[in-house]
Design a protein around this motif. Structure first.
Motif, PDB file in Angstrom:
ATOM      1  N   UNK A 276      20.399 -13.650  10.891  1.00 13.55           N
ATOM      2  CA  UNK A 276      21.666 -14.212  11.318  1.00 13.55           C
ATOM      3  C   UNK A 276      22.533 -13.201  10.098  1.00 13.55           C
ATOM      4  N   UNK A 277      23.080 -13.168   9.795  1.00 13.47           N
ATOM      5  CA  UNK A 277      24.303 -11.609   8.980  1.00 13.47           C
ATOM      6  C   UNK A 277      23.669 -11.493   7.714  1.00 13.47           C
ATOM      7  N   UNK A 278      22.376 -11.746   7.379  1.00 13.67           N
ATOM      8  CA  UNK A 278      22.509 -11.536   5.857  1.00 13.67           C
ATOM      9  C   UNK A 278      22.633  -9.700   5.730  1.00 13.67           C
ATOM     10  N   UNK A 279      22.811  -9.312   4.683  1.00 11.88           N
ATOM     11  CA  UNK A 279      23.594  -7.733   5.171  1.00 11.88           C
ATOM     12  C   UNK A 279      22.146  -6.922   5.372  1.00 11.88           C
ATOM     13  N   UNK A 280      20.769  -7.347   5.038  1.00 10.22           N
ATOM     14  CA  UNK A 280      19.962  -6.420   4.826  1.00 10.22           C
ATOM     15  C   UNK A 280      19.114  -6.540   6.367  1.00 10.22           C
ATOM     16  N   UNK A 281      20.378  -6.847   7.526  1.00  7.48           N
ATOM     17  CA  UNK A 281      20.005  -6.972   8.895  1.00  7.48           C
ATOM     18  C   UNK A 281      21.169  -6.703   9.406  1.00  7.48           C
ATOM     19  N   UNK A 282      22.569  -6.636   8.539  1.00  9.07           N
ATOM     20  CA  UNK A 282      23.636  -5.982   9.060  1.00  9.07           C
ATOM     21  C   UNK A 282      23.458  -4.439   9.220  1.00  9.07           C
ATOM     22  N   UNK A 283      23.305  -4.287   7.920  1.00  7.70           N
ATOM     23  CA  UNK A 283      22.753  -2.609   7.343  1.00  7.70           C
ATOM     24  C   UNK A 283      20.938  -2.320   8.617  1.00  7.70           C
ATOM     25  N   UNK A 284      20.482  -2.684   8.932  1.00  8.35           N
ATOM     26  CA  UNK A 284      19.403  -2.038   9.775  1.00  8.35           C
ATOM     27  C   UNK A 284      20.707  -2.206  11.033  1.00  8.35           C
ATOM     28  N   UNK A 285      21.372  -2.880  11.849  1.00 18.82           N
ATOM     29  CA  UNK A 285      22.525  -2.519  12.947  1.00 18.82           C
ATOM     30  C   UNK A 285      22.888  -1.667  12.296  1.00 18.82           C
ATOM     31  N   UNK A 286      23.609  -1.266  11.788  1.00 15.94           N
ATOM     32  CA  UNK A 286      24.176   0.387  11.362  1.00 15.94           C
ATOM     33  C   UNK A 286      23.447   1.192  11.287  1.00 15.94           C
ATOM     34  N   UNK A 287      22.823   1.528  10.543  1.00 14.46           N
ATOM     35  CA  UNK A 287      21.512   2.536  10.770  1.00 14.46           C
ATOM     36  C   UNK A 287      20.771   2.681  11.266  1.00 14.46           C
ATOM     37  N   UNK A 288      19.605   1.252  11.966  1.00 14.55           N
ATOM     38  CA  UNK A 288      19.820   2.033  13.566  1.00 14.55           C
ATOM     39  C   UNK A 288      21.055   2.873  15.179  1.00 14.55           C
ATOM     40  N   UNK A 289      22.085   2.260  14.941  1.00 15.61           N
ATOM     41  CA  UNK A 289      22.474   3.208  15.363  1.00 15.61           C
ATOM     42  C   UNK A 289      23.639   4.081  15.034  1.00 15.61           C
ATOM     43  N   UNK A 290      22.749   4.683  13.912  1.00 18.31           N
ATOM     44  CA  UNK A 290      23.670   6.266  13.129  1.00 18.31           C
ATOM     45  C   UNK A 290      21.994   6.868  13.697  1.00 18.31           C
ATOM     46  N   UNK A 291      20.902   6.228  13.936  1.00 21.69           N
ATOM     47  CA  UNK A 291      19.751   7.259  13.659  1.00 21.69           C
ATOM     48  C   UNK A 291      19.529   7.375  14.832  1.00 21.69           C
ATOM     49  N   UNK A 292      20.258   7.279  16.515  1.00 26.54           N
ATOM     50  CA  UNK A 292      19.154   6.433  17.521  1.00 26.54           C
ATOM     51  C   UNK A 292      20.602   7.936  18.664  1.00 26.54           C
TER      52      UNK A 292
END
Length: 292
Positions: A276-292
């Motif tokens: 859902x909107x678990x903070x770790x999952x939201x952070x994953x979307x951000x991190x994938x965006x920044x890493x790729x």
């Protein structure tokens, strides 16, 4: 201007939407009308509303809070359609975007179709922004941790339960099926190890559709519950690792169908939450965006 595009499956938001939505989902697949009507009954149990769109709104808002670029949202099968979203992105001056999809795995249904959606939407919008689909993320900590935490919480209500990991079934002939199944098995192994290596566990499938003559990944979750009951198992925690949110396949196939079967057999069944909107999952979307 850069942007992040959240892409999802889509779902009906009222009783009158259900059949048109199902027709969009099954277009060109030759699914009989009576089958669609049967599935429509599942949605009508929830007022004709799939939870997936509201969950996407909540996920979009959560991602917007942690990234410094505009976040857009487009669906495959129901408004906001991805083609319309891409047209709005172009009008807003977006020239480059990265797409985070609400499907964590490899394979045609989880990955290939979303790339087709991107390609189709860009072809439909002259001068569309460049859009790159972010990579598969099922083995990322930001996906695994929410399931580990949710499974631990579920076990508080069913100590010592057998863990049954579930995911959407796909036809055996589907492109990428072997990698999809292998990734699911690895996710199940890692979540199990992160929860309690002493517990027994299984990987099963759910929500199959189409002709019964077409072989799909098995065993089915309800068939497996029947088997576990026959073997004397009394307590099960279902962990829907194939899903990022509690949409209709989770709410009906697990929370209604599987739960009713377990109750009929006298089994205790608890279902773990999805990211859902678990903070770790939201952070994953951000991190994938920044890493790729």
């Amino acid at each position: 201007m850069d942007a992040l595009l959240l892409m999802s499956f889509g779902g009906p938001e009222g009783p009158e939407d259900v059949m048109p939505f199902l027709e969009n989902v099954t277009r060109g697949r030759g699914v009989p009308r009576d089958r669609l009507e049967k599935v429509a009954e599942h949605y009508q149990l929830f007022g004709g509303v799939s939870p997936i769109n509201q969950q996407c709104r909540e996920l979009k808002a959560a991602i917007e809070a942690v990234v410094d670029v505009p976040v857009y949202w487009g669906n495959r099968n129901w408004p906001p359609f991805v083609e319309d979203t891409v047209a709005r992105m172009k009008a807003d001056g977006v020239t480059r975007a990265k797409a985070f999809v609400t499907s964590a795995y490899s394979g045609y249904s989880c990955e290939g179709q979303y790339q087709e959606d991107i390609d189709r939407a860009r072809a439909a919008v002259p001068g569309a922004p460049e859009i790159t689909k972010l990579p598969v993320y099922c083995l990322e900590d930001g996906f695994l941790l929410p399931f580990i935490e949710a499974t631990r919480t579920a076990l508080e209500h069913a100590p010592g339960a057998r863990l049954v990991f579930t995911a959407h079934s796909v036809p055996l002939a589907q492109d990428g099926r072997e990698q999809y199944a292998a990734e699911l098995a690895e996710v199940a192994r890692r979540v199990h190890a992160g929860v309690d290596p002493a517990l027994e566990w299984d990987l099963v499938y759910q929500s199959r559709s189409g002709s019964p003559r077409t072989p799909w990944l098995e065993p089915d979750v309800c068939d497996h519950l029947e088997k576990l009951h026959a073997e004397g198992e009394t307590t099960v925690v279902l962990v829907p690792i194939g899903f990022t949110s509690d949409h209709m396949e989770v709410k009906y196939d697990l929370d209604v169908e599987a739960r009713d079967l377990a109750a009929e057999k006298g089994m205790t069944l608890v279902r773990a939450a999805t990211p859902g909107t678990h903070p770790a999952f939201v952070a994953l979307a951000r991190d994938l965006y920044l890493r790729n």
